[in-house]
Design a protein around this motif. Structure first.
Motif, PDB file in Angstrom:
ATOM      1  N   ASP A 112      -6.253  12.453   4.108  1.00 22.44           N
ATOM      2  CA  ASP A 112      -6.219  13.754   3.577  1.00 22.44           C
ATOM      3  C   ASP A 112      -4.849  14.569   2.905  1.00 22.44           C
ATOM      4  OD1 ASP A 112      -8.509  12.619   1.504  1.00 22.44           O
ATOM      5  OD2 ASP A 112     -10.060  12.784   2.620  1.00 22.44           O
ATOM      6  N   LYS A 113      -4.078  14.734   3.353  1.00 25.01           N
ATOM      7  CA  LYS A 113      -2.737  15.447   3.564  1.00 25.01           C
ATOM      8  C   LYS A 113      -3.123  16.560   2.068  1.00 25.01           C
ATOM      9  CE  LYS A 113      -2.673  15.220   8.275  1.00 25.01           C
ATOM     10  NZ  LYS A 113      -1.344  14.519   8.541  1.00 25.01           N
ATOM     11  N   LEU A 114      -2.846  15.928   0.991  1.00 26.91           N
ATOM     12  CA  LEU A 114      -2.129  16.564  -0.372  1.00 26.91           C
ATOM     13  C   LEU A 114      -3.408  15.735  -1.180  1.00 26.91           C
ATOM     14  CD1 LEU A 114       1.855  15.478  -0.263  1.00 26.91           C
ATOM     15  CD2 LEU A 114       0.519  17.854   0.219  1.00 26.91           C
ATOM     16  N   PRO A 115      -3.754  17.017  -1.784  1.00 26.52           N
ATOM     17  CA  PRO A 115      -4.575  16.384  -2.820  1.00 26.52           C
ATOM     18  C   PRO A 115      -4.022  14.838  -4.276  1.00 26.52           C
ATOM     19  CG  PRO A 115      -3.307  17.792  -4.102  1.00 26.52           C
ATOM     20  CD  PRO A 115      -2.796  17.863  -2.288  1.00 26.52           C
ATOM     21  N   GLN A 116      -4.666  14.639  -4.649  1.00 30.30           N
ATOM     22  CA  GLN A 116      -4.467  12.865  -4.948  1.00 30.30           C
ATOM     23  C   GLN A 116      -4.165  13.197  -6.779  1.00 30.30           C
ATOM     24  OE1 GLN A 116      -7.445   9.722  -4.017  1.00 30.30           O
ATOM     25  NE2 GLN A 116      -7.487  10.076  -2.164  1.00 30.30           N
ATOM     26  N   LEU A 117      -3.038  12.750  -7.145  1.00 32.40           N
ATOM     27  CA  LEU A 117      -2.143  12.805  -8.297  1.00 32.40           C
ATOM     28  C   LEU A 117      -3.089  11.719  -8.633  1.00 32.40           C
ATOM     29  CD1 LEU A 117       1.105  14.001  -7.606  1.00 32.40           C
ATOM     30  CD2 LEU A 117      -0.761  15.571  -8.218  1.00 32.40           C
ATOM     31  N   CYS A 118      -2.721  10.612  -8.760  1.00 27.04           N
ATOM     32  CA  CYS A 118      -3.808   9.765  -9.446  1.00 27.04           C
ATOM     33  C   CYS A 118      -4.005   8.534  -8.069  1.00 27.04           C
ATOM     34  CB  CYS A 118      -2.526   8.931 -10.428  1.00 27.04           C
ATOM     35  SG  CYS A 118      -0.699   8.431  -9.314  1.00 27.04           S
ATOM     36  N   LYS A 119      -4.305   6.866  -8.845  1.00 26.96           N
ATOM     37  CA  LYS A 119      -4.384   5.971  -8.094  1.00 26.96           C
ATOM     38  C   LYS A 119      -2.935   5.652  -7.319  1.00 26.96           C
ATOM     39  CE  LYS A 119      -7.966   3.730 -11.027  1.00 26.96           C
ATOM     40  NZ  LYS A 119      -7.779   2.354 -11.662  1.00 26.96           N
ATOM     41  N   ARG A 120      -3.989   5.346  -6.239  1.00 28.39           N
ATOM     42  CA  ARG A 120      -2.708   5.175  -4.407  1.00 28.39           C
ATOM     43  C   ARG A 120      -1.908   3.237  -5.859  1.00 28.39           C
ATOM     44  NH1 ARG A 120      -2.878   3.908   1.385  1.00 28.39           N
ATOM     45  NH2 ARG A 120      -1.102   2.673   2.000  1.00 28.39           N
ATOM     46  N   SER A 121      -2.452   2.812  -6.141  1.00 31.72           N
ATOM     47  CA  SER A 121      -1.595   2.106  -7.122  1.00 31.72           C
ATOM     48  C   SER A 121      -0.138   3.138  -7.391  1.00 31.72           C
ATOM     49  CB  SER A 121      -1.941   0.796  -7.380  1.00 31.72           C
ATOM     50  OG  SER A 121      -2.679   1.563  -8.066  1.00 31.72           O
TER      51      SER A 121
END
Length: 295
Positions: A78-87
């Motif tokens: 969780d170092k950065l906000p997630q923009l979308c799914k990992r894949s």
């Protein structure tokens, strides 16, 4: 790389910057380095400075491994906000890093691994890989002094003893190798001189390198700014600024610049006039924030 893809890479590069900004070993720019090295306590007779240079870092960065590390930093730690799914984000990163096309000997090639020279993500991907290396290798060793700018490293170590840190760096990845220079006379564009164990800094200049000649068909304002640029760089990194001023004066006079013109530019730089009509146009300061001479 198309215009849209290039713009997307710049956006993703800015998004990834926090992954390296908390790295205590990173040098921001050459001014940052000059300040840090001058503040170091004196070397004792058993110590020395040594520089390591990563051989062809950009083209040897293991992109797939680095992408997986980036994804773990975002989606596991969780170092950065997630923009979308990992894949989906992985596909985007691979598209931006491993889909470059270049031509050599009239043939087109597709970049499979490593970062392209001049690519919009090459610097940030390389820095992230080196951050990963330093977290796993350098941080546990706790060296008394270790700093890096992209692929250039300087550290303080004991003389005539096995360099365990270098051995671990060399063995971290089969594609990443280092060259070594003991007591380097320069680092980045900073000339280093040891006096009683303390490091003095000056601007490093290549031997016999001269600026454009006064008779060149270049606007006078560019010639004026060339002098101001040298003065600004010297003021920011040199521990002997007045000596640098004399060197700069001689350098430009030797290149055919009228001595009165050079003296006038230097005088106005050191003591800016209050009359705006007489002010010399200065180079924007942002040019020097990450200034490095090409070498």
């Amino acid at each position: 790389m198309g215009t849209f893809t290039h713009a997307a890479a710049q956006v993703i590069g800015n998004y990834l910057k926090p992954l390296v900004e908390d790295n205590e070993f990173m040098i921001k720019n050459t001014q940052d380095f000059a300040t840090i090295i001058r503040e170091q306590p004196p070397l004792d007779p058993t110590e020395e400075y040594v520089s390591y240079d990563v051989e062809s870092l950009f083209t040897n960065v293991p992109v797939l491994e680095t992408v997986d590390y980036i994804l773990d930093e975002i989606y596991k730690r969780d170092k950065l906000p997630q923009l979308c799914k990992r894949s989906l984000f992985k596909k985007l990163l691979l598209k931006l890093t491993c889909d470059g096309i270049f031509m050599f000997n009239d043939k087109f090639y597709k970049q499979k691994d490593g970062c392209t020279m001049g690519g919009p993500l090459s610097v940030i991907i390389s820095n992230i890989f080196m951050t990963k290396l330093e977290k796993k290798v350098v941080l546990p060793e706790k060296p008394c002094f270790y700093k890096r700018y992209v692929d250039d490293i300087i550290r303080r170590r004991k003389k005539n003893k096995p360099d365990e840190l270098l051995d671990k760096l060399m063995n971290f990845h089969p594609r990443i190798k280092f060259t070594v220079e003991i007591n380097p006379e320069k680092f980045l564009d900073t000339k280093l001189t040891l006096i009683d164990g303390l490091c003095e800094t000056r601007v490093y200049r290549k031997p016999n390198k001269v600026p454009l000649h006064w008779n060149s068909k270049t606007p006078v304002r560019y010639k004026r700014n060339a002098i101001i640029g040298d003065l600004t760089l010297a003021k920011r990194i040199s521990s002997h600024f007045q000596d640098e001023v004399d060197t700069i004066r001689f350098k430009f006079v030797k290149a055919g610049f009228p001595k009165k013109f050079v003296d006038s530019v230097i005088r106005n730089y050191l003591n800016p006039k209050q009359d705006k009509d007489d002010d010399l146009p200065l180079i924007p300061s942002f040019i020097f924030e990450n200034h490095l001479l090409l070498y």
